[in-house]
Design a protein around this motif. Structure first.
Motif, short mmCIF file in Angstrom:
data_model
loop_
_atom_site.label_atom_id
_atom_site.label_comp_id
_atom_site.label_asym_id
_atom_site.label_seq_id
_atom_site.Cartn_x
_atom_site.Cartn_y
_atom_site.Cartn_z
N ILE A 1 -7.87 -0.95 1.15
CA ILE A 1 -8.25 -0.60 -0.22
C ILE A 1 -7.02 -0.42 -1.09
O ILE A 1 -6.94 -0.93 -2.21
CB ILE A 1 -9.14 0.67 -0.22
CG1 ILE A 1 -10.52 0.33 0.34
CG2 ILE A 1 -9.25 1.26 -1.63
CD1 ILE A 1 -11.46 1.52 0.48
N ALA A 2 -6.00 0.28 -0.55
CA ALA A 2 -4.78 0.49 -1.32
C ALA A 2 -4.08 -0.85 -1.58
O ALA A 2 -3.52 -1.08 -2.66
CB ALA A 2 -3.85 1.45 -0.60
N ALA B 1 -8.77 2.39 4.48
CA ALA B 1 -8.07 2.92 3.31
C ALA B 1 -6.81 2.12 2.98
O ALA B 1 -6.47 1.95 1.81
CB ALA B 1 -7.73 4.39 3.55
N ASP B 2 -6.09 1.63 4.02
CA ASP B 2 -4.89 0.84 3.73
C ASP B 2 -5.26 -0.47 3.05
O ASP B 2 -4.56 -0.93 2.13
CB ASP B 2 -4.12 0.56 5.03
CG ASP B 2 -3.43 1.83 5.55
OD1 ASP B 2 -3.29 2.79 4.76
OD2 ASP B 2 -3.05 1.84 6.73
N TYR C 1 0.82 -1.23 0.00
CA TYR C 1 0.00 0.00 0.00
C TYR C 1 0.84 1.27 0.00
O TYR C 1 0.36 2.33 -0.37
CB TYR C 1 -1.08 -0.02 1.08
CG TYR C 1 -0.69 -0.04 2.54
CD1 TYR C 1 -0.04 1.04 3.12
CD2 TYR C 1 -1.04 -1.11 3.35
CE1 TYR C 1 0.27 1.02 4.47
CE2 TYR C 1 -0.74 -1.14 4.70
CZ TYR C 1 -0.08 -0.06 5.26
OH TYR C 1 0.23 -0.07 6.59
#
Lengths: 577, 577
Positions: free
Chosen positions: A204-205, A201-202, A173
């Motif tokens: 998702i990345a 969010a991590d 990420y």
């Protein structure tokens, strides 16, 4: 092909006819009653009116596709691919997707090529993932670093079909160039993930990098988040890491999720296999948790086949390969007969014929020569000229977990040496680098491990698998390490100069050449000896094997010394004020 | 890529943020409320806390993936790919999988290459299937035969991604060498099927050849049999062939089947699109049949994406391309906004910007010169020296069906010629070979078609699409054919020497260059003129277009003469005793 068509159209007899059973249809999730005809290893008929050279009466039984394990490590079973096949094929498993990253650490590309070669000609299809994280971190010393170029080689040579678990999730990420070049090398292929506790969010990345499954979900919340984001859920039920009970309610409440979920075993030991089986055990356990039998079946057959795009298997359907298991019922999940590509390979829990050939190939071992430490080299002396009593960093183990605590303790000093102290439950830990043959030695201490006396040495120490020894006194440690070295790897328990028990693991320092029954007899002896030296810690072997894994917090010991990834890396033995 | 990661981790603004809406999660089959962030055409964020250069308020709306049509023919819409895109993208369709076998019949490889070239740079992804059955049978005359070598070329050049509908099912299950060489050419690719009424052992043998879906299911029994055997179900809802109402109960009763089922349109006309939309219409109709909105959505998004292994789309999820539709609700399925790869391309049913470029490329037309028949050449005389009154074979049409009956009738004879006879509802049918430019002409007769006067000529006549004309008198027929030829293809209605209406279809004799609205105005004029000549048969154009399709029983007329596939092939005009 014309012959297959003629057999399908009942103009010619098939090779094999399974008659009178009911079979599990994973497309419509129902049982169907129909005869199943097989020719040239392919399912060519479902219905009535087929004839065949061999007819098997399946009445009263349930016919299912061969089981698929979507994520596991052959090395954890202590068995070579051949002996593993002999063990799990009779349990109904016909395809596995292992990540050979253990042997990749100890033996590099040679080790992976060996595993691939040993996996040919078995009644078990073995599709390897290319190890994506060798070494696990810069604090560990593998035989050789596996680069993107190596991974491309493994794909080009057909040795690997997908990318093995991408454990280095921060570098995914964060966009680390080396890690991303490995992801690029796997473009268009399945990239398997490993993302414990990753969320938001991590996560998702991380998904943007390509990993499309995860086997590290411990909670329903985390599993559901990953499913919602499009990842496939691997419900892991290993010998140590067991998530099935925690995650089963998710499936039970919404069996539609079996379209994106499978059961996997990750790390399983010989004893675990003996006690509960392999994927058949997963099915039983899922059913015990209230998951419907067909949903449990789907998670061990069609779902992993779909995830890995193995469209030639995972279902009883025309054109699919005849990997078929005849069970009494799904609930008991006892394999009465197992066919691999239409050939009967196991019956009532035993192979019909031994697997042809033998483990005769030269297997990759350790470097011929590793300069093992002298007794003095594992002794620890307090710093000279110290003004006050020294304090040391100590690994604090926690039962039932692979994470540790970093403790600061005042050491026990005897005869001018800092020593283990069973009374305070402090053991000494020694790691000797073996993969590159340097013999580089690191020494540390462990609290709450339970050693009362003697030592346990092992060449199973994730992920680099160096010679690792934990003990209550230096004589036992030295004896254990020397014995381990002489065996070329394995597990040794010593009490002073006496060897209490040992298991040789000469194949890459990780695997035995013994067949399953003999292996279990040997591991039972290890367990007995462990009870003498460390009576209270049933997880002693497992915990030891994780004391070097630098990517798990907090304090670990590799051949390069202490490391605490949560505190930025290398740590000293002596606490500096 | 680093930029995508930074956007995903909310360290940088994204390009586009859809804020405040709920979105349909096709993995877990639920609505979720979350913002959706897009960067470089990729979905990079789902959740809260994202910022973007452009923020769209989606509150009150439902966000869904762009719709996918898994099986259709661009040619049937009378529109070029460009005009079709302009029509269906505003309805929410962002990907289609057409089989260009109509233009392949009339213009060969050149036609397919043209379609591919015209499909680039559109706000619609068009993935073509390689036509597997050109010609449909040996009784039809295409521009050129498409061989396995041609199919391999189409794959190698990236023009086609999968094998188009394999309609020649008998030759698949019988093992015909030419057909199987085409299946071999598509090995490892998706092979789409077409297997009307096929069942049992023949269906199983067909599946062994590789076709893995079917859009020709008319009954629940047949659909369920195919699903059970592992085929994907395409629920077809075309302008004429409509199976949705018949098959919806299957889905409604067991929505798990949406994992293996999708909706497709096959052949849709401009009027049909105008009246009910495209895939959005399918969703509405499925919901009207009692299928749940999310299941209906899955059948038009994720399921076709999964079937065609388009793992980059079909869901709102990180890493997938941002083909996104903002609806009011799934139930009404009105697209308020459509984004293609993150770009807003349509709003409130209209393109935001005209599609760049123009239909400026030279499109493949007919052979420059086709020797059209003289009036005498379409006249039919009774056999000379006939002992008794002649009897002729006549195509008996059936309203609402494309199959016909073979009738034997005593013809009407006037002035020594066998003629059409509106009083007995007998029309004359003329087919003139155009694809190879020979002008070879065949004449036959049709009963129950309803021509009161005049003639209808068309260059849409499955599958070879020759110049075809049906009429009540030779003057009208001659005028219609000559007008059709002068236009280079299309549809013409004449009454004697008077042209009542015409539509030019100069692109391969199949497609107009008109945009949708103008096209609909023209087709409306055709419908009005039809009411004058043939007031009772609303299906007149459709029926005419199937009177040459030799693979459907019973009697058909191609440029080679009468053909009855159910009776072994060619048939004479005059019944021999």
């Amino acid at each position: 092909m014309r012959e297959l068509l003629r057999a399908a159209r009942r103009e010619e007899p098939s090779d094999l006819l399974l008659k009178g059973g009911r079979f599990a249809n994973v497309f419509t999730m129902e049982y169907e009653t129909a005869d199943i005809a097989v020719k040239d290893g392919i399912i060519v008929g479902i219905g009535e009116g087929y004839e065949a050279a061999e007819v098997v009466d399946c009445s009263g039984g349930t016919i299912v596709p061969g089981f698929i394990d979507g994520h596991m490590h052959v090395e954890s079973t202590f068995m070579t691919p051949r002996n593993l096949a002999a063990t799990i094929v009779p349990l109904g498993t016909t395809t596995i997707m292992p990540d050979p990253h253990e042997i990749a650490n100890t033996c590099g590309m040679e080790g992976i090529r060996f595993m691939y070669a040993e996996s040919q000609g078995l009644p078990l299809d073995i599709y390897y993932g290319a190890p994506s994280c060798v070494p696990a971190s810069n604090f560990e010393t593998p035989r050789e670093m596996l680069t993107a170029k190596n991974i491309r080689e493994l794909f080009d040579e057909g040795i690997c079909t997908h990318l093995g678990e991408m454990m280095n999730y921060p570098d995914v990420y964060l966009g680390n160039r080396d890690v991303w070049s490995k992801l690029e090398a796997a473009k268009g292929k399945i990239i398997t993930g490993h993302a414990p506790q990753l969320e938001g969010a991590d996560l998702i990345a991380y998904i943007l990098g390509g990993p499309s499954c995860d086997h590290e979900c411990e909670s329903i919340e985390n599993a559901l988040e990953k499913l919602r984001l499009g990842m496939w859920l691997m419900v892991r039920q290993g010998a140590t890491a067991r998530n099935l009970t925690a995650l089963a309610p998710l499936i039970r409440e919404n069996e539609f999720l079996t379209t994106r979920a499978m059961a996997v075993s990750d790390d399983i030991s010989p004893d675990f296999i003996r006690q509960r089986g392999h994927m058949n055990g997963c099915i039983r356990e899922l059913i015990a948790e209230g998951v419907s039998p067909l949903a449990a079946l789907r998670m061990t057959t069609f779902s992993p086949a779909e995830y890995f795009q193995l469209f030639d298997r995972g279902a009883i359907a025309p054109g699919r390969i005849a990997d078929i298991v005849l069970l009494d019922t799904l609930e008991s999940c006892k394999a009465k007969k197992v066919w691999k590509r239409g050939n009967l390979v196991a019956e009532n829990g035993k192979l019909v014929l031994p697997i042809e050939g033998a483990d005769s190939r030269r297997f990759p071992g350790n470097k011929n020569s590793v300069p093992m430490p002298l007794l003095q080299e594992i002794e620890v002396r307090p710093p000279k000229n110290a003004i006050k009593a020294p304090r040391i960093n100590v690994i604090g183990t926690i039962r039932g977990q692979v994470i540790t605590k970093r403790l600061e303790m005042t050491p026990t000093v005897k005869d001018g040496l800092i020593t283990a102290d069973p009374d305070r439950d402090i053991a000494k830990l020694v790691v000797v680098e073996k993969n590159q043959g340097t013999g580089r030695t690191a020494v540390g201490f462990v609290h709450n491990y339970g050693m009362k006396r003697g030592a346990i040495a092992s060449s199973i120490a994730h992920d680099a698998h160096n010679y690792t020894c934990i003990g209550a006194d230096d004589t036992s440690i030295k004896k254990a390490l020397d014995t381990l070295y002489a065996m070329g790897g394995g597990i040794v328990l010593t009490d002073g100069d006496l060897v209490l028990a040992k298991l040789e693991l000469p194949v890459g320092g990780l695997m035995s050449t013994l067949p399953f029954d003999e292996l279990c007899a040997e591991t039972a002896k290890l367990a007995e000896a462990r009870k003498i030296l460390n009576p209270d810690n049933a997880e002693a072997f497992m915990q030891l094997s994780f004391l070097s894994l630098s990517v798990i917090p907090e304090l670990k010991l590799t051949d390069q010394g202490y490391c605490d990834i949560s505190a930025g890396g290398a740590q000293p033995l002596f606490v500096e004020d």
